[in-house]
Motif scaffolding. Sequence first.
Motif, mmCIF file in Angstrom:
data_model
loop_
_atom_site.group_PDB
_atom_site.id
_atom_site.type_symbol
_atom_site.label_atom_id
_atom_site.label_comp_id
_atom_site.label_asym_id
_atom_site.label_seq_id
_atom_site.Cartn_x
_atom_site.Cartn_y
_atom_site.Cartn_z
ATOM 1 N N ILE A 138 0.837 -1.206 0.000
ATOM 2 C CA ILE A 138 0.000 0.000 0.000
ATOM 3 C C ILE A 138 0.869 1.253 0.000
ATOM 4 C CG2 ILE A 138 -1.553 1.373 1.460
ATOM 5 C CD1 ILE A 138 -2.945 -1.296 2.185
ATOM 6 N N LEU A 139 1.907 1.272 0.829
ATOM 7 C CA LEU A 139 2.783 2.442 0.874
ATOM 8 C C LEU A 139 3.480 2.681 -0.465
ATOM 9 C CD1 LEU A 139 4.325 1.957 4.423
ATOM 10 C CD2 LEU A 139 2.822 3.838 3.702
ATOM 11 N N GLY A 140 3.915 1.617 -1.101
ATOM 12 C CA GLY A 140 4.531 1.765 -2.417
ATOM 13 C C GLY A 140 3.561 2.327 -3.443
ATOM 14 N N LYS A 141 2.332 1.838 -3.408
ATOM 15 C CA LYS A 141 1.303 2.341 -4.322
ATOM 16 C C LYS A 141 0.999 3.810 -4.042
ATOM 17 C CE LYS A 141 0.193 -1.230 -6.898
ATOM 18 N NZ LYS A 141 0.097 -1.168 -8.387
ATOM 19 N N LEU A 142 0.978 4.187 -2.772
ATOM 20 C CA LEU A 142 0.751 5.592 -2.430
ATOM 21 C C LEU A 142 1.866 6.481 -2.974
ATOM 22 C CD1 LEU A 142 -0.472 5.249 1.285
ATOM 23 C CD2 LEU A 142 -1.854 5.947 -0.681
ATOM 24 N N GLN A 143 3.111 6.000 -2.897
ATOM 25 C CA GLN A 143 4.231 6.778 -3.420
ATOM 26 C C GLN A 143 4.121 6.966 -4.926
ATOM 27 O OE1 GLN A 143 7.250 4.222 -1.308
ATOM 28 N NE2 GLN A 143 8.208 6.192 -0.912
ATOM 29 N N TYR A 144 3.754 5.893 -5.640
ATOM 30 C CA TYR A 144 3.592 6.004 -7.086
ATOM 31 C C TYR A 144 2.434 6.930 -7.442
ATOM 32 C CZ TYR A 144 7.028 2.384 -8.196
ATOM 33 O OH TYR A 144 8.197 1.678 -8.339
ATOM 34 N N HIS A 145 1.352 6.861 -6.671
ATOM 35 C CA HIS A 145 0.220 7.746 -6.936
ATOM 36 C C HIS A 145 0.618 9.207 -6.723
ATOM 37 C CE1 HIS A 145 -3.567 9.914 -5.930
ATOM 38 N NE2 HIS A 145 -3.973 9.284 -7.006
ATOM 39 N N LYS A 146 1.376 9.464 -5.674
ATOM 40 C CA LYS A 146 1.827 10.837 -5.422
ATOM 41 C C LYS A 146 2.690 11.341 -6.575
ATOM 42 C CE LYS A 146 4.533 13.659 -2.183
ATOM 43 N NZ LYS A 146 5.361 13.653 -0.953
ATOM 44 N N LEU A 147 3.539 10.477 -7.126
ATOM 45 C CA LEU A 147 4.441 10.887 -8.201
ATOM 46 C C LEU A 147 3.713 11.099 -9.525
ATOM 47 C CD1 LEU A 147 7.501 8.556 -7.558
ATOM 48 C CD2 LEU A 147 7.450 11.045 -7.306
ATOM 49 N N GLY A 148 2.788 10.169 -9.848
ATOM 50 C CA GLY A 148 2.178 10.211 -11.175
ATOM 51 C C GLY A 148 0.695 10.462 -11.227
ATOM 52 N N GLY A 149 0.016 10.265 -10.115
ATOM 53 C CA GLY A 149 -1.416 10.527 -10.068
ATOM 54 C C GLY A 149 -2.295 9.488 -10.725
ATOM 55 N N SER A 150 -1.718 8.325 -11.122
ATOM 56 C CA SER A 150 -2.526 7.319 -11.811
ATOM 57 C C SER A 150 -3.584 6.729 -10.876
ATOM 58 C CB SER A 150 -1.637 6.193 -12.335
ATOM 59 O OG SER A 150 -2.430 5.136 -12.852
ATOM 60 N N PRO A 151 -4.847 6.710 -11.300
ATOM 61 C CA PRO A 151 -5.909 6.163 -10.447
ATOM 62 C C PRO A 151 -5.800 4.654 -10.213
ATOM 63 C CG PRO A 151 -6.767 6.688 -12.626
ATOM 64 C CD PRO A 151 -5.375 7.247 -12.570
ATOM 65 N N LYS A 152 -5.011 3.946 -11.057
ATOM 66 C CA LYS A 152 -4.909 2.498 -10.865
ATOM 67 C C LYS A 152 -4.290 2.162 -9.511
ATOM 68 C CE LYS A 152 -0.373 1.581 -12.987
ATOM 69 N NZ LYS A 152 0.365 0.854 -14.033
ATOM 70 N N HIS A 153 -3.404 3.021 -9.010
ATOM 71 C CA HIS A 153 -2.782 2.759 -7.716
ATOM 72 C C HIS A 153 -3.808 2.886 -6.588
ATOM 73 C CE1 HIS A 153 1.005 2.564 -9.744
ATOM 74 N NE2 HIS A 153 0.945 3.825 -10.128
ATOM 75 N N ILE A 154 -4.698 3.872 -6.690
ATOM 76 C CA ILE A 154 -5.755 4.015 -5.699
ATOM 77 C C ILE A 154 -6.704 2.814 -5.768
ATOM 78 C CG2 ILE A 154 -7.744 5.406 -4.985
ATOM 79 C CD1 ILE A 154 -5.025 6.642 -4.282
ATOM 80 N N ARG A 155 -7.021 2.359 -6.980
ATOM 81 C CA ARG A 155 -7.885 1.174 -7.129
ATOM 82 C C ARG A 155 -7.227 -0.054 -6.509
ATOM 83 N NH1 ARG A 155 -8.671 3.298 -12.415
ATOM 84 N NH2 ARG A 155 -7.254 1.723 -13.282
ATOM 85 N N ASP A 156 -5.925 -0.211 -6.742
ATOM 86 C CA ASP A 156 -5.216 -1.364 -6.162
ATOM 87 C C ASP A 156 -5.241 -1.303 -4.632
ATOM 88 O OD1 ASP A 156 -4.622 -2.423 -8.633
ATOM 89 O OD2 ASP A 156 -2.570 -1.650 -8.695
ATOM 90 N N ILE A 157 -4.999 -0.113 -4.082
ATOM 91 C CA ILE A 157 -5.013 0.046 -2.623
ATOM 92 C C ILE A 157 -6.401 -0.269 -2.073
ATOM 93 C CG2 ILE A 157 -4.819 1.713 -0.731
ATOM 94 C CD1 ILE A 157 -2.707 3.161 -2.560
ATOM 95 N N ALA A 158 -7.426 0.267 -2.720
ATOM 96 C CA ALA A 158 -8.795 0.004 -2.275
ATOM 97 C C ALA A 158 -9.099 -1.489 -2.322
ATOM 98 C CB ALA A 158 -9.785 0.785 -3.138
ATOM 99 N N GLY A 159 -8.605 -2.178 -3.352
ATOM 100 C CA GLY A 159 -8.812 -3.619 -3.451
ATOM 101 C C GLY A 159 -8.157 -4.376 -2.314
ATOM 102 N N ILE A 160 -6.932 -3.970 -1.945
ATOM 103 C CA ILE A 160 -6.250 -4.606 -0.810
ATOM 104 C C ILE A 160 -7.031 -4.369 0.477
ATOM 105 C CG2 ILE A 160 -4.143 -4.626 0.601
ATOM 106 C CD1 ILE A 160 -2.596 -3.777 -1.925
ATOM 107 N N LEU A 161 -7.489 -3.142 0.683
ATOM 108 C CA LEU A 161 -8.223 -2.823 1.903
ATOM 109 C C LEU A 161 -9.540 -3.597 1.980
ATOM 110 C CD1 LEU A 161 -7.609 1.034 2.036
ATOM 111 C CD2 LEU A 161 -6.626 -0.695 3.568
ATOM 112 N N LYS A 162 -10.192 -3.791 0.836
ATOM 113 C CA LYS A 162 -11.464 -4.523 0.834
ATOM 114 C C LYS A 162 -11.274 -6.018 1.065
ATOM 115 C CE LYS A 162 -12.903 -2.457 -3.043
ATOM 116 N NZ LYS A 162 -13.747 -2.168 -4.232
#
Length: 198
Positions: A138-162
Amino acid sequence: MKSPGVCCMTPDRLLFELAEFFDYWKIRYAIVGSVASIAYGEPRMTNDVDFVVELKREHVTPLVAAFSAPDFYLSEPAIHSAIAKKFQFNIIDPAAGYKADIILSSDDDIHHSLLARRCRREIGEAAFAWLGSPEDIILGKLQYHKLGGSPKHIRDIAGILKISGAEIDRDYIAGWVDKLQLRTSWNEALAVVENSQE
């Protein structure tokens, strides 16, 4: 250790061969990125396999021999450069177009924590490998989202949390979120999960 297969490589097959190589040479590694987020979360397609690895110069020769041309593309100078700069290099199966990103472990606290907290998990039929913990993915995905803003990282994080929410240490995530200034992206992921539950 048997040699890597040379025919009809799938992303999983490339993952297995690399995990086997690192285990055989006692090289600490953790699978991260989309493959790990799929293991903890929801399935989606990916053609990339990402590893964080403690690779040293003495490992270069056997790595190049194990993943040699014409079955693979692997640049020996790129490996040496990645080791020197603590950066990354690629291993590519050109016939299938699949790629492994080999990320050299840095000396910062986040990579030390990632490798210390990795988990040995089943990733295929009778196949096991070391994955980053769900919190570190999740932390790695958050870092990539901060750098590039791609929504796929947020979707992946949400999937892990669910899918894996009950086993996730949110206090650990929260501590790193503040250190790495990831609060905006973390709140966005939490909002996606909350909205999906309404």
